[in-house]
Design a protein around this motif. Structure first.
Motif, mmCIF file in Angstrom:
data_model
loop_
_atom_site.group_PDB
_atom_site.id
_atom_site.type_symbol
_atom_site.label_atom_id
_atom_site.label_comp_id
_atom_site.label_asym_id
_atom_site.label_seq_id
_atom_site.Cartn_x
_atom_site.Cartn_y
_atom_site.Cartn_z
ATOM 1 N N SER A 77 0.783 -1.097 -0.039
ATOM 2 C CA SER A 77 -0.137 0.085 0.011
ATOM 3 C C SER A 77 0.861 1.186 -0.123
ATOM 4 O O SER A 77 0.668 2.198 -0.815
ATOM 5 C CB SER A 77 -1.193 0.050 1.261
ATOM 6 N N ALA A 78 1.899 1.185 0.925
ATOM 7 C CA ALA A 78 2.776 2.377 0.917
ATOM 8 C C ALA A 78 3.629 2.617 0.030
ATOM 9 O O ALA A 78 3.918 3.831 -0.385
ATOM 10 C CB ALA A 78 3.210 2.486 2.471
ATOM 11 N N THR A 79 4.244 1.726 -0.465
ATOM 12 C CA THR A 79 5.346 1.566 -1.600
ATOM 13 C C THR A 79 5.114 0.675 -2.599
ATOM 14 O O THR A 79 5.117 -0.353 -2.631
ATOM 15 C CB THR A 79 6.992 1.506 -1.034
ATOM 16 N N PRO A 80 4.024 1.241 -3.604
ATOM 17 C CA PRO A 80 3.829 0.237 -4.656
ATOM 18 C C PRO A 80 4.727 -0.413 -5.432
ATOM 19 O O PRO A 80 5.888 -0.277 -5.241
ATOM 20 C CB PRO A 80 3.077 1.191 -5.642
ATOM 21 N N TYR A 81 4.599 -1.599 -5.679
ATOM 22 C CA TYR A 81 5.249 -2.615 -6.212
ATOM 23 C C TYR A 81 6.243 -2.347 -7.637
ATOM 24 O O TYR A 81 7.342 -2.686 -7.569
ATOM 25 C CB TYR A 81 4.331 -3.949 -6.701
ATOM 26 N N GLU A 82 5.632 -1.236 -8.197
ATOM 27 C CA GLU A 82 6.251 -0.772 -9.456
ATOM 28 C C GLU A 82 7.664 -0.232 -8.834
ATOM 29 O O GLU A 82 8.549 0.026 -9.564
ATOM 30 C CB GLU A 82 5.541 0.250 -9.913
ATOM 31 N N TYR A 83 7.807 0.510 -7.640
ATOM 32 C CA TYR A 83 8.916 1.197 -7.213
ATOM 33 C C TYR A 83 9.961 -0.002 -6.928
ATOM 34 O O TYR A 83 11.114 0.278 -7.182
ATOM 35 C CB TYR A 83 8.702 1.554 -5.559
ATOM 36 N N ALA A 84 9.764 -1.322 -6.353
ATOM 37 C CA ALA A 84 10.504 -2.248 -6.111
ATOM 38 C C ALA A 84 11.029 -2.933 -7.604
ATOM 39 O O ALA A 84 12.364 -2.972 -7.851
ATOM 40 C CB ALA A 84 9.892 -3.469 -5.525
ATOM 41 N N VAL A 85 10.217 -2.958 -8.600
ATOM 42 C CA VAL A 85 10.529 -3.513 -9.954
ATOM 43 C C VAL A 85 11.722 -2.449 -10.621
ATOM 44 O O VAL A 85 12.820 -2.677 -10.905
ATOM 45 C CB VAL A 85 9.398 -3.370 -10.879
ATOM 46 N N ALA A 86 11.299 -1.062 -10.575
ATOM 47 C CA ALA A 86 12.224 0.035 -11.112
ATOM 48 C C ALA A 86 13.387 0.043 -10.228
ATOM 49 O O ALA A 86 14.686 0.258 -10.662
ATOM 50 C CB ALA A 86 11.587 1.372 -10.792
ATOM 51 N N MET A 87 13.500 -0.051 -8.884
ATOM 52 C CA MET A 87 14.813 -0.088 -8.025
ATOM 53 C C MET A 87 15.714 -1.100 -8.495
ATOM 54 O O MET A 87 16.956 -0.931 -8.778
ATOM 55 C CB MET A 87 14.725 -0.048 -6.467
ATOM 56 N N ALA A 88 15.177 -2.209 -8.607
ATOM 57 C CA ALA A 88 16.010 -3.684 -9.007
ATOM 58 C C ALA A 88 16.551 -3.103 -10.466
ATOM 59 O O ALA A 88 17.719 -3.782 -10.475
ATOM 60 C CB ALA A 88 14.958 -4.747 -9.064
ATOM 61 N N GLU A 89 15.954 -2.763 -11.099
ATOM 62 C CA GLU A 89 16.383 -2.162 -12.594
ATOM 63 C C GLU A 89 17.555 -1.286 -12.641
ATOM 64 O O GLU A 89 18.400 -1.227 -13.175
ATOM 65 C CB GLU A 89 15.391 -1.788 -13.543
ATOM 66 N N GLN A 90 17.496 -0.142 -11.851
ATOM 67 C CA GLN A 90 18.049 0.862 -11.756
ATOM 68 C C GLN A 90 19.548 0.674 -11.025
ATOM 69 O O GLN A 90 20.527 1.304 -11.409
ATOM 70 C CB GLN A 90 17.431 2.102 -10.701
ATOM 71 N N LEU A 91 19.409 -0.220 -9.796
ATOM 72 C CA LEU A 91 20.692 -0.425 -9.206
ATOM 73 C C LEU A 91 21.397 -1.702 -9.947
ATOM 74 O O LEU A 91 20.847 -2.622 -9.984
ATOM 75 C CB LEU A 91 20.563 -0.920 -7.933
ATOM 76 N N GLU A 92 22.638 -1.235 -10.388
ATOM 77 C CA GLU A 92 23.428 -2.213 -11.368
ATOM 78 C C GLU A 92 23.488 -3.801 -11.102
ATOM 79 O O GLU A 92 23.459 -4.535 -11.859
ATOM 80 C CB GLU A 92 24.597 -1.474 -11.841
ATOM 81 N N SER A 93 23.572 -3.748 -9.578
ATOM 82 C CA SER A 93 23.894 -5.308 -9.297
ATOM 83 C C SER A 93 22.618 -5.812 -8.423
ATOM 84 O O SER A 93 22.812 -6.794 -7.518
ATOM 85 C CB SER A 93 25.298 -5.098 -8.050
#
Length: 531
Positions: A472-488
């Motif tokens: 609810s507080a941090t939508p799942y799309e944020y996790a997908v994007a963070m995993a893509e943005q952080l190189e490792s």
């Protein structure tokens, strides 16, 4: 941070995972029934890219008062950062754990200037061979890591010391203070979704007054509690516990701290778990209010499946909730106390129950009470969420949350905030509307200090990002994007409801995270767990 936890004019626009991990063990009021490696460089990375003074057009620029907040101390003997790395750390009994107070520079760019105090709490390892320290952070921003560490489930992690710290401005670590008691009651109760220009202006004035009260009581501390400064603190604590690399579990806003650490100190990263990931890029088309709208819909579907009294369809249940919001906007609802339930408190009370599926029965109960004209239940949950005690005084996170959020937020001013609110209502019809415009930061009395470069963690070892599809507080799309943005980074997914996944009762998630922290082994790419 505006893209992370969108702060509205009320203080508790959002809470951290701490609400689920720690606050549920507290009892504010009477509840309703059933309710270091010395060879490394000793200086932090220099030249922090900052938002600068060209934005935030409506922030006032008052003189910073010469006040000395609690926790300001003289720096340790010596010069530069070496004086902090060489300080003695004395661990003393602290309940069932150990606590220590250490010094850090108020401004890491000026280590020979004013110093402040940081509080750590450690639960020592109980198994060999010892693996070092795992630092834990509950998010917020503005929530104490010492509380999280004290109750942290160490199953499988017995080879680690578990250490939590209260970030600067928080708890026992040189806390931010603002006005209290009745003044804060009036602020949290006021109408945060203005219906006309008069209500809009009242909201702006109230937020200015709140920010000024924080500046008058906290002085120069208010200018130096950014996430960048906190990440430098975290690296100092790594040195002081004697670890060459940082192992870390961060929830919600704590994922931003972990990601920023990987950006600033990639060669010092050990094993980072970032659970309930935030909008790292600050450019996501998905806003937080959508996450709460989705969770409200999920609650409504559950309610119908339970044959609840609120409606025979999810749409009817949601309409019952918004009817409460609309009624309290016209006329505050009486409660069993001498206080009334206003619209903003009703919204806060509902939001507080949308952080996990386990809280839905309590939400149903208080909504049934509200439908009968009794706002006591929603007021209780709003007070719990706002950390308002029975004595009318608020917990310190009520101040640390907006103070940290606003120094971390580069805003475009009042008009921009109002336009954002209009857009939010289009994509999140319930909480985008009733959450109101984010007006605290546009009138905050100090300038922001925001890291503006892309955060990629180039050169860091593998990082584990954990996301929940129904967060609810941090939508799942944020996790997908963070995993893509952080190189490792690699993504681990929980298919279910709730904010945060690790230690929330899913063996698949817990096993994967523990295995990574102990051995460094990541789960297979694409791993999805189910509740």
């Amino acid at each position: 941070m505006s893209g992370v936890l969108r702060i509205r004019s009320r203080l508790s626009a959002c809470a951290a995972l701490l609400a689920a991990l720690v606050l549920t063990s507290c009892s504010p009021g009477t509840p309703l029934p059933n309710p270091l490696d010395p060879s490394e460089s000793t200086d932090p990375p220099s030249a922090t890219p900052s938002a600068g003074p060209t934005d935030h057009p409506d922030r006032p620029a008052p003189a910073v008062p010469d006040v000395e907040p609690e926790g300001f101390v003289d720096p340790p003997p010596g010069t530069g950062m070496a004086r902090y790395h060489d300080q003695d750390v004395t661990w003393l009994p602290c309940g069932a754990a150990l606590c220590a107070d250490v010094s850090a520079p108020l401004d890491h760019d000026e280590p020979d200037g004013q110093a402040l105090t940081l509080r750590m709490l450690k639960v020592p390892a109980t198994a060999e061979p010892r693996l070092g320290t795992v630092f834990v952070n509950p998010g917020g921003p503005g929530y104490p890591g010492t509380s999280l560490a004290a109750g942290f489930d160490r199953t499988g992690l017995e080879q680690y010391d578990v250490v939590g710290w209260d970030p600067r401005g928080v708890g026992a670590s040189t806390p931010v203070t603002c006005f209290q008691g009745e003044d804060l009651d009036a602020f949290t109760a006021m109408d945060t979704s203005p219906d006309d220009s008069a209500e809009e202006q009242a909201l702006i004035v109230a937020n200015r007054s709140f920010g000024q009260s924080c500046l008058e009581r906290s002085g120069p501390l208010l200018e130096h509690i950014s996430s960048v400064q906190t990440v430098h603190d975290l690296d100092l604590l790594r040195v002081l516990v004697g670890d060459e690399r940082l192992s870390y579990v961060g929830y919600s806003y704590g994922t931003y701290l972990g990601a920023l650490y990987a950006e600033l100190y990639p060669d010092r990263v050990g094993r980072l778990v970032l659970d309930g990931a935030v909008d790292l890029s600050r450019t996501s088309e998905t806003i937080q209010a959508q996450g709460f709208d989705r969770s409200l819909t999920a609650f409504a579907e559950w309610c119908v499946a339970q044959r609840c009294s609120l409606g025979e369809s999810p749409t009817a249940v949601v309409e019952q909730v918004t009817r409460v919001f609309d009624q309290t906007d016209v006329q505050p609802m009486p409660t069993r106390s001498d206080r009334q339930l206003t619209q903003s408190l009703a919204v806060t009370g509902v939001i507080s129950r949308l952080y996990s599926e386990a809280r839905w029965p309590g939400l149903l109960q208080v909504l049934e009470l509200a439908r009968e004209g009794d706002g006591s239940g929603l007021l209780f949950y709003a007070d719990e969420f706002n950390e308002r005690g029975a004595d009318g005084r608020y917990g310190q996170s009520a101040f640390a949350f907006p103070a940290t959020s606003c120094v971390d937020t580069a805003d475009g001013g009042i008009e921009d905030a109002l336009q954002d609110w209009e857009r939010a209502q289009e994509v999140a019809p319930v909480f985008g509307r009733y959450g109101g415009p984010a007006l605290t930061c546009p009138v905050w009395p100090v300038e922001p200090d925001v890291w503006q470069e892309p955060i990629r963690g180039a050169g860091a070892p593998p990082v584990l990002v954990v996301g929940t599809t129904g967060d609810s507080a941090t939508p799942y799309e944020y996790a997908v994007a963070m995993a893509e943005q952080l190189e490792s980074a690699q993504l681990l997914t929980l298919e279910g409801e709730g904010h945060g996944a690790f230690r929330q009762g899913t063996p698949c998630i817990d096993g994967a995270v523990v295995r990574y922290l102990v051995t460094g082994e990541l789960p297979p790419p694409g791993t999805r767990c189910r509740e």
